[in-house]
Design a protein around this motif. Structure first.
Motif, PDB file in Angstrom:
ATOM      1  N   PHE A  28       0.835  -1.206   0.000  1.00 21.40           N
ATOM      2  CA  PHE A  28       0.000   0.000   0.000  1.00 21.40           C
ATOM      3  C   PHE A  28       0.871   1.257   0.000  1.00 21.40           C
ATOM      4  N   ARG A  29       1.882   1.266   0.848  1.00 19.24           N
ATOM      5  CA  ARG A  29       2.765   2.433   0.938  1.00 19.24           C
ATOM      6  C   ARG A  29       3.542   2.667  -0.353  1.00 19.24           C
ATOM      7  N   LYS A  30       3.758   1.579  -1.108  1.00 20.86           N
ATOM      8  CA  LYS A  30       4.434   1.698  -2.403  1.00 20.86           C
ATOM      9  C   LYS A  30       3.445   2.009  -3.529  1.00 20.86           C
ATOM     10  N   LYS A  31       2.188   2.197  -3.156  1.00 19.07           N
ATOM     11  CA  LYS A  31       1.098   2.475  -4.102  1.00 19.07           C
ATOM     12  C   LYS A  31       0.822   1.293  -5.034  1.00 19.07           C
ATOM     13  N   ASP A  32       1.166   0.119  -4.575  1.00 19.32           N
ATOM     14  CA  ASP A  32       0.885  -1.125  -5.306  1.00 19.32           C
ATOM     15  C   ASP A  32      -0.404  -1.700  -4.717  1.00 19.32           C
ATOM     16  N   TYR A  33      -1.520  -1.078  -5.097  1.00 19.60           N
ATOM     17  CA  TYR A  33      -2.792  -1.378  -4.466  1.00 19.60           C
ATOM     18  C   TYR A  33      -3.325  -2.761  -4.810  1.00 19.60           C
ATOM     19  N   ASP A  34      -3.057  -3.242  -6.006  1.00 21.15           N
ATOM     20  CA  ASP A  34      -3.531  -4.576  -6.376  1.00 21.15           C
ATOM     21  C   ASP A  34      -2.903  -5.646  -5.486  1.00 21.15           C
ATOM     22  N   ASN A  35      -1.595  -5.567  -5.271  1.00 20.39           N
ATOM     23  CA  ASN A  35      -0.955  -6.549  -4.404  1.00 20.39           C
ATOM     24  C   ASN A  35      -1.332  -6.340  -2.941  1.00 20.39           C
ATOM     25  N   ALA A  36      -1.568  -5.103  -2.550  1.00 22.42           N
ATOM     26  CA  ALA A  36      -2.046  -4.849  -1.194  1.00 22.42           C
ATOM     27  C   ALA A  36      -3.396  -5.536  -0.990  1.00 22.42           C
ATOM     28  N   ILE A  37      -4.287  -5.396  -1.944  1.00 18.63           N
ATOM     29  CA  ILE A  37      -5.612  -6.018  -1.848  1.00 18.63           C
ATOM     30  C   ILE A  37      -5.477  -7.536  -1.781  1.00 18.63           C
ATOM     31  N   LYS A  38      -4.593  -8.117  -2.576  1.00 18.71           N
ATOM     32  CA  LYS A  38      -4.389  -9.569  -2.534  1.00 18.71           C
ATOM     33  C   LYS A  38      -3.944 -10.018  -1.147  1.00 18.71           C
ATOM     34  N   ASP A  39      -3.000  -9.287  -0.563  1.00 19.44           N
ATOM     35  CA  ASP A  39      -2.528  -9.670   0.766  1.00 19.44           C
ATOM     36  C   ASP A  39      -3.592  -9.446   1.834  1.00 19.44           C
ATOM     37  N   TYR A  40      -4.294  -8.321   1.774  1.00 16.39           N
ATOM     38  CA  TYR A  40      -5.358  -8.089   2.750  1.00 16.39           C
ATOM     39  C   TYR A  40      -6.455  -9.141   2.612  1.00 16.39           C
ATOM     40  N   THR A  41      -6.759  -9.536   1.394  1.00 22.73           N
ATOM     41  CA  THR A  41      -7.788 -10.553   1.171  1.00 22.73           C
ATOM     42  C   THR A  41      -7.367 -11.882   1.785  1.00 22.73           C
ATOM     43  N   GLN A  42      -6.113 -12.254   1.613  1.00 21.38           N
ATOM     44  CA  GLN A  42      -5.631 -13.498   2.227  1.00 21.38           C
ATOM     45  C   GLN A  42      -5.658 -13.389   3.751  1.00 21.38           C
ATOM     46  N   ALA A  43      -5.286 -12.249   4.276  1.00 20.61           N
ATOM     47  CA  ALA A  43      -5.331 -12.053   5.725  1.00 20.61           C
ATOM     48  C   ALA A  43      -6.770 -12.190   6.234  1.00 20.61           C
ATOM     49  N   ILE A  44      -7.719 -11.646   5.482  1.00 23.70           N
ATOM     50  CA  ILE A  44      -9.133 -11.742   5.871  1.00 23.70           C
ATOM     51  C   ILE A  44      -9.614 -13.185   5.802  1.00 23.70           C
ATOM     52  N   ARG A  45      -9.158 -13.943   4.820  1.00 28.21           N
ATOM     53  CA  ARG A  45      -9.525 -15.360   4.751  1.00 28.21           C
ATOM     54  C   ARG A  45      -9.073 -16.092   6.017  1.00 28.21           C
ATOM     55  N   LEU A  46      -7.907 -15.710   6.501  1.00 30.56           N
ATOM     56  CA  LEU A  46      -7.351 -16.363   7.686  1.00 30.56           C
ATOM     57  C   LEU A  46      -7.966 -15.842   8.990  1.00 30.56           C
ATOM     58  N   ASN A  47      -8.389 -14.591   8.986  1.00 27.23           N
ATOM     59  CA  ASN A  47      -8.925 -13.979  10.202  1.00 27.23           C
ATOM     60  C   ASN A  47     -10.058 -13.022   9.824  1.00 27.23           C
ATOM     61  N   PRO A  48     -11.215 -13.575   9.484  1.00 31.73           N
ATOM     62  CA  PRO A  48     -12.305 -12.744   8.966  1.00 31.73           C
ATOM     63  C   PRO A  48     -12.934 -11.791   9.980  1.00 31.73           C
ATOM     64  N   HIS A  49     -12.611 -11.953  11.256  1.00 30.41           N
ATOM     65  CA  HIS A  49     -13.235 -11.127  12.292  1.00 30.41           C
ATOM     66  C   HIS A  49     -12.393  -9.933  12.714  1.00 30.41           C
ATOM     67  N   ASP A  50     -11.287  -9.687  12.020  1.00 31.72           N
ATOM     68  CA  ASP A  50     -10.417  -8.560  12.349  1.00 31.72           C
ATOM     69  C   ASP A  50     -10.842  -7.336  11.551  1.00 31.72           C
ATOM     70  N   SER A  51     -11.388  -6.352  12.236  1.00 31.18           N
ATOM     71  CA  SER A  51     -11.903  -5.159  11.557  1.00 31.18           C
ATOM     72  C   SER A  51     -10.797  -4.359  10.873  1.00 31.18           C
ATOM     73  N   ILE A  52      -9.590  -4.387  11.419  1.00 34.26           N
ATOM     74  CA  ILE A  52      -8.476  -3.633  10.823  1.00 34.26           C
ATOM     75  C   ILE A  52      -8.177  -4.133   9.413  1.00 34.26           C
ATOM     76  N   LEU A  53      -8.244  -5.440   9.226  1.00 35.84           N
ATOM     77  CA  LEU A  53      -7.959  -6.008   7.908  1.00 35.84           C
ATOM     78  C   LEU A  53      -8.958  -5.503   6.870  1.00 35.84           C
TER      79      LEU A  53
END
Length: 90
Positions: A28-53
């Motif tokens: 995200f900080r590198k403005k690579d939003y597509d890869n940021a979304i991919k990583d956040y999506t995987q994090a959400i798959r692993l922990n769907p109840h984390d509001s920060i994700l």
């Protein structure tokens, strides 16, 4: 670099949502939003109840001007936060 370290961390433990979230933040900080979304999506798959994700993924969608998805993620983050807050009230 941080990204290389996080790639290794995720490779060592692909079940830890924190590694994906941290790597998403770097993207995200590198403005690579597509890869940021991919990583956040995987994090959400692993922990769907984390509001920060959900909020982080919303930020990435917002930067891509995909406001519908951004709002959906923010709504989910708010909902999860309200559920967690109500648990403390009893």
């Amino acid at each position: 670099t941080a990204l290389i370290d996080l790639d290794q961390a995720v490779a060592l433990d692909d079940s830890d949502d924190r590694g994906y979230n941290r790597r998403g933040v770097v993207h995200f900080r590198k403005k690579d939003y597509d890869n940021a979304i991919k990583d956040y999506t995987q994090a959400i798959r692993l922990n769907p109840h984390d509001s920060i994700l959900h909020a982080n993924r919303g930020d990435a969608y917002r930067e891509k001007r995909d406001y519908k998805r951004a709002i959906s993620n923010y709504d989910q983050a708010i909902w999860l936060n309200s559920r967690s807050a109500s648990a403390f009230r009893g």
